[in-house]
Design a protein around this motif. Structure first.
Motif, short mmCIF file in Angstrom:
data_model
loop_
_atom_site.label_atom_id
_atom_site.label_comp_id
_atom_site.label_asym_id
_atom_site.label_seq_id
_atom_site.Cartn_x
_atom_site.Cartn_y
_atom_site.Cartn_z
N HIS A 52 4.57 4.86 -0.05
CA HIS A 52 5.72 3.95 -0.13
C HIS A 52 5.44 2.91 -1.20
O HIS A 52 4.32 2.82 -1.70
CB HIS A 52 5.99 3.28 1.22
CG HIS A 52 4.90 2.35 1.65
ND1 HIS A 52 3.70 2.80 2.19
CD2 HIS A 52 4.78 1.00 1.58
CE1 HIS A 52 2.92 1.78 2.45
NE2 HIS A 52 3.54 0.66 2.09
N ARG A 54 -1.33 -8.00 -4.38
CA ARG A 54 -1.66 -8.04 -2.95
C ARG A 54 -3.18 -8.00 -2.80
O ARG A 54 -3.83 -7.07 -3.24
CB ARG A 54 -0.98 -6.84 -2.28
CG ARG A 54 -1.16 -6.76 -0.80
CD ARG A 54 0.00 -5.99 -0.15
NE ARG A 54 1.05 -6.92 0.26
CZ ARG A 54 1.99 -6.62 1.16
NH1 ARG A 54 2.04 -5.41 1.71
NH2 ARG A 54 2.90 -7.52 1.51
N HIS A 90 1.75 3.58 -2.72
CA HIS A 90 0.45 3.53 -2.03
C HIS A 90 0.54 4.17 -0.66
O HIS A 90 1.63 4.36 -0.11
CB HIS A 90 -0.10 2.10 -1.97
CG HIS A 90 0.81 1.08 -1.36
ND1 HIS A 90 1.94 0.62 -1.99
CD2 HIS A 90 0.77 0.45 -0.17
CE1 HIS A 90 2.54 -0.28 -1.22
NE2 HIS A 90 1.86 -0.39 -0.09
#
Ligand code: LMR
Ligand code: MN
Length: 427
Positions: free
Chosen positions: A349, A358, A394
């Motif tokens: 996704h 992140r 990922h």
């Protein structure tokens, strides 16, 4: 063709008042215009209602006042009560402005009666129906949108915009993925036209991924990227700033976030303790991203603000992240604990935006856990930070034992300017 306003007063005095009010309006004398058209004798005049709506609209815009804007919208709708007596041209002029203001105000459900008037007047034009569908979806009323869509498709079974929305609803409201794929396939068969939107390509490809039809998904993603809907076939976030440096994995040393990373790593044991002490508050992931297993999270910050009360319960973690405004102020991200049970697989996704990076701090049971970002798979290590761009595709596996805990800290992409960090809409 009669293009006058209906309900013109018969006395010339009142007609002159209306002329004068229109003149006030043109000259920016909005309160004078409002004063004139508030006369009781003018209440059934369409022209008076129009002047009132325009004057409120202009005042709301100048003062950036949402309460006045709502009054302006109500005044336009009041004028539209006379719709049957308005010419096509006037009806379109007034509804265009009304709908534009409703969208700006964000009260999408109030567009419904306006579109219904247009549909009644122009029953052979499917665009009004499609735009109504969009408004109902924006109002989070997929149920109502679906009813409109079904009527549209009954009459125009090959309408690409309607088919694309059907695919969207089948996927996002009902998880009917095969049917969604079929609808998208037909909707997007020609590569131009109004159905050609990034979000439709996104959901088309995503539905194929969810079905495990990876080759077809990749073809859609390549097409979407070639059409400019995605940054690249594997970087498919929809809320992007184009010029930002794009790569899946980042070395924290090459970013301004080394200090943050090292501070998190130094205190990882206390952070772990805080994360564990809060386990009762974690919420299950419910976006349908996992193929199997259990995965739950607890937000400390979201959209650049603390979730009220959370930092009292995680004081060490919060005191560290508060040292970095690009983390606690990241309005396009979160700071959260993420707990994943052994045996979990999170499907491929992408995140919603390329404006954040992140950071993950490994906290517990990281053995035999894997994260693939784009083409490269890495492993967490307890007490160590990973940094990646989650706008790239990922996928995560927990093939080990026990609950894998990580602290996720989103930070602004380093290339964003201070103005962008202040002004980009939150996600
Ligand atoms: C994700 O953001 O998809 C995952 O990396 C989150 C997690 O807990 O591993
Ligand atoms: Mn993710």
């Amino acid at each position: 063709l009669d293009d006058d306003w209906p309900g013109e007063p018969s006395e010339s005095y009142w007609r002159q008042q209306l002329d004068q009010a229109e003149q006030d309006l043109r000259q920016g004398e909005w309160s004078a215009a409002l004063g004139r058209v508030s006369a009781p004798s003018l209440q059934t005049s369409a022209r008076a209602r129009y002047v009132k709506a325009r004057a409120l609209d202009a005042t709301a815009e100048a003062r950036r006042d949402n309460r006045l804007l709502s009054q302006a919208i109500a005044a336009y709708i009041d004028l539209l009560k006379m719709n049957e007596r308005l010419s096509d041209k006037k009806l379109i002029e007034v509804t265009d402005r009304t709908l534009e203001r409703i969208k700006f105000r964000g009260t999408y459900l109030s567009a419904e009666p306006v579109y219904k008037l247009l549909i009644r007047r122009f029953p052979d034009n499917p665009n009004y129906r499609n735009n109504l569908t969009v408004s109902l979806l924006m109002a989070n009323r997929a149920d109502l949108a679906e009813t409109v869509l079904k009527e549209t498709l009954k009459r125009w079974p090959n309408d690409h915009v309607a088919l694309a929305h059907l695919g969207f609803i089948l996927k996002t409201s009902y998880n009917r993925l095969e049917e969604a794929v079929d609808a998208f396939k037909k909707a997007l068969e020609d590569q131009t036209g109004p159905a050609n939107e990034p979000r439709f390509y996104y959901h088309y490809g995503d539905a194929l991924l969810l079905l495990g039809r990876f080759n077809e998904a990749h073809e859609v993603h390549k097409r979407g990227a070639a059409l400019g809907h995605f940054l690249s076939p594997n970087q498919r976030s929809l809320y992007n700033v184009e010029r930002l440096k794009s790569k899946p994995w980042w070395n924290v040393e090459n970013t301004p976030y080394t200090k943050l990373a090292r501070a998190l790593e130094r205190s990882w044991r206390q952070i772990l303790e805080e994360g564990e002490s809060l386990r009762a508050l974690y919420e299950k992931e419910k976006e349908g991203l996992k193929e199997r297993g259990e995965w739950s999270q607890l937000d400390l910050f979201a959209r650049g603000s603390e979730i009220p009360g959370r930092c009292k319960k995680a004081p060490v973690t919060c005191s560290i992240v508060r040292q970095e405004v690009a983390a606690v102020g990241c309005r396009r991200g979160q700071i959260k604990f993420s707990a994943m049970e052994a045996g979990t697989h999170v499907r491929p996704h992408v995140g919603p935006t390329n404006c954040r990076l992140r950071m993950h701090l490994g906290l517990s049971n990281t053995k035999d856990t894997y994260i693939r970002v784009d083409k490269e798979t890495r492993q967490w290590q307890t007490g160590k930070v990973l940094l990646f761009d989650d706008s790239f595709e990922h996928e995560v596996w927990h093939n080990g034992t026990g609950t894998r805990l990580v602290l996720i800290v989103d930070v602004w992409h380093p290339d964003l300017t201070p103005t962008e960090r202040r002004q980009l809409p939150a996600i």
